[in-house]
Write an enzyme that holds these catalytic residues in place. Structure first.
Site, mmCIF file in Angstrom:
data_model
loop_
_atom_site.group_PDB
_atom_site.id
_atom_site.type_symbol
_atom_site.label_atom_id
_atom_site.label_comp_id
_atom_site.label_asym_id
_atom_site.label_seq_id
_atom_site.Cartn_x
_atom_site.Cartn_y
_atom_site.Cartn_z
ATOM 1 N N SER A 53 -9.216 38.765 25.535
ATOM 2 C CA SER A 53 -10.575 38.250 25.322
ATOM 3 C C SER A 53 -10.685 37.214 24.208
ATOM 4 O O SER A 53 -11.767 36.671 23.988
ATOM 5 C CB SER A 53 -11.539 39.408 25.032
ATOM 6 O OG SER A 53 -11.883 40.078 26.223
ATOM 7 N N LYS A 56 -12.268 34.004 25.133
ATOM 8 C CA LYS A 56 -13.698 33.732 25.033
ATOM 9 C C LYS A 56 -14.043 32.794 23.874
ATOM 10 O O LYS A 56 -15.159 32.265 23.817
ATOM 11 C CB LYS A 56 -14.467 35.049 24.901
ATOM 12 C CG LYS A 56 -14.363 35.948 26.140
ATOM 13 C CD LYS A 56 -15.167 37.225 25.967
ATOM 14 C CE LYS A 56 -15.179 38.074 27.233
ATOM 15 N NZ LYS A 56 -13.968 38.865 27.418
ATOM 16 N N SER A 113 -18.174 41.520 24.090
ATOM 17 C CA SER A 113 -17.030 40.944 24.802
ATOM 18 C C SER A 113 -17.214 41.052 26.298
ATOM 19 O O SER A 113 -16.266 41.318 27.053
ATOM 20 C CB SER A 113 -15.721 41.626 24.375
ATOM 21 O OG SER A 113 -14.609 40.825 24.693
ATOM 22 N N LYS A 218 -13.234 37.310 16.704
ATOM 23 C CA LYS A 218 -13.170 37.867 18.054
ATOM 24 C C LYS A 218 -11.996 38.811 18.242
ATOM 25 O O LYS A 218 -10.909 38.582 17.722
ATOM 26 C CB LYS A 218 -13.069 36.714 19.070
ATOM 27 C CG LYS A 218 -13.241 37.139 20.512
ATOM 28 C CD LYS A 218 -14.675 37.528 20.813
ATOM 29 C CE LYS A 218 -14.831 38.166 22.179
ATOM 30 N NZ LYS A 218 -14.281 39.547 22.227
#
Length: 385
Positions: A53, A56, A113, A218
């Protein structure tokens, strides 16, 4: 706060000789001092890895870019397609009956997320997921992320969907530099969209709850990628001054830890080491030239060389009082010299001679070309020399 491009980052010998990083349990990592532009520690930073992720971050970059360009707005709503609704993995829990504001989708993508939120944004910004992925790869190339290849916007495992710690550091740095107005989304601890499960409201970056200096960015996890975390922190350093000028920002990229707790603990260890093993030194304040060499054939007799944000370097703790600086530049300097033009470098070394940093020097104020008579006179003097 100062942010430097990847080309300005320096891995310097002093770090390896005097300040060995602690043992970090991860496949790869990179620790960058964004205030000085120096790499403090690294392990396999160019190894190809699955980003999970962390993908992202690139999706967010494109969404923020669309917002900045006025192509979309935070209050605009996007539909939720069947494709977005059926996304596996972490979710925001939106469905096709909803029209969701862009700002809520951004929060869902960052805080929860949400793969569903990310696909909804990709379709809204790119027109289709496939076009958005093409945009991701074009943007990666433009940012200099030469070792990254994106196959989807959310980060689920797909063959060929890879990046590196170095490329992720470049992406995170540019995200913060290019879109400072949207970076606070990454510090949100809890969020959920009305009508979705209350238990799904907590940011997976547990360092936001443990360390008040951490303000992003993140998390990522898949079975193939392991547990990953890109983290940024800012701490006040009295030696640099007060207020924002006195803040020192570090960026950590940690890939392939064994668990959620491990990625947080190892990142915390890396950040704490970076802040304690190195001292930040402001060599030249904002607006202060590093050198003012003579200019030939110009309207001004000298040119101011330096860095617009001043010069800060990170040195192994205890070495701040024994630094040596050297300006290396072409000679003679002949007008015109334009503001922002690169003219030479500043080399900063320890007393031992170990290189700390080599920073580009730019023209701080334009020096225009003088008139015909002045140019002719300086041409004669240069010839005589």
């Amino acid at each position: 706060m100062l942010f430097f491009s990847l080309s300005a980052w320096v891995v310097f010998p002093a770090a390896a000789q005097l300040s060995q990083p602690p043992e970090i349990a991860a496949k790869a990592y990179l620790l960058v001092d964004l205030t000085s532009g120096q790499v403090l520690a690294a392990k396999d930073p160019d190894q190809a890895v699955e980003p999970a992720s962390l993908t992202k971050l690139m999706s967010a970059y494109l969404v923020f870019d669309a917002l900045k360009a006025g192509k979309i707005s935070l209050t605009q709503t996007f539909p939720v397609s069947e494709r977005a609704w059926k996304m596996p993995g972490s979710r925001m829990f939106i469905d096709p009956k909803m029209q969701v504001p862009v700002e809520d989708l951004i929060k869902g993508m960052i805080v929860q997320s949400g793969n569903d939120a990310t696909v909804a944004l990709a379709e809204g910004v790119g027109g289709s997921v496939e076009r958005f992925v093409q945009m991701m790869n074009e943007q990666a190339k433009a940012l200099g992320m030469g070792s990254s290849s994106f196959k989807n916007p959310e980060g689920l495992t797909v063959a060929g969907h890879t990046t590196t710690a170095r490329d992720l550091a470049t992406l995170a740095t540019r995200l913060m530099r290019d879109f400072p107005e949207y970076v606070p989304y990454y510090a949100i601890q809890r969020y959920r969209y009305p009508g979705t499960p209350a238990a799904n409201d907590t940011n997976r970056n547990v360092l936001l709850f443990r360390d008040p200096s951490v303000d992003g960015l993140k998390t990522g996890h898949t079975n193939a990628a392991g547990y990953c975390l890109v983290t940024t922190a800012r701490r006040q350093v009295p030696a640099l001054g007060s207020g924002p000028e006195g803040q020192r920002r570090l960026l950590s990229v940690l890939l392939g830890a064994s668990s959620e707790n491990a990625r947080a603990a190892e990142t915390q260890k890396l950040l704490n080491w970076g802040y304690t093993a190195f001292d930040a030194v402001r060599l030249f304040p904002v607006g202060t030239p590093v050198a003012t060499p003579r200019v030939w054939k110009g309207k001004a007799p000298v040119v101011k060389l330096g860095q617009p944000g001043g010069v800060v370097v990170s040195v192994p703790a205890g070495e701040a009082g024994r630094l040596k600086t050297e300006v290396v530049r072409p000679d003679p300097l002949v007008a015109p010299l334009l503001q922002g033009q690169s003219v030479g470098v500043l080399r900063v070394s320890l007393a031992s001679g170990a290189l700390v940093a080599e920073l580009p020097l730019t023209v701080l104020e334009t020096v225009e070309e003088s008139g015909l008579l002045g140019r002719a006179w300086d041409a004669l003097r240069l010839w005589i020399q």
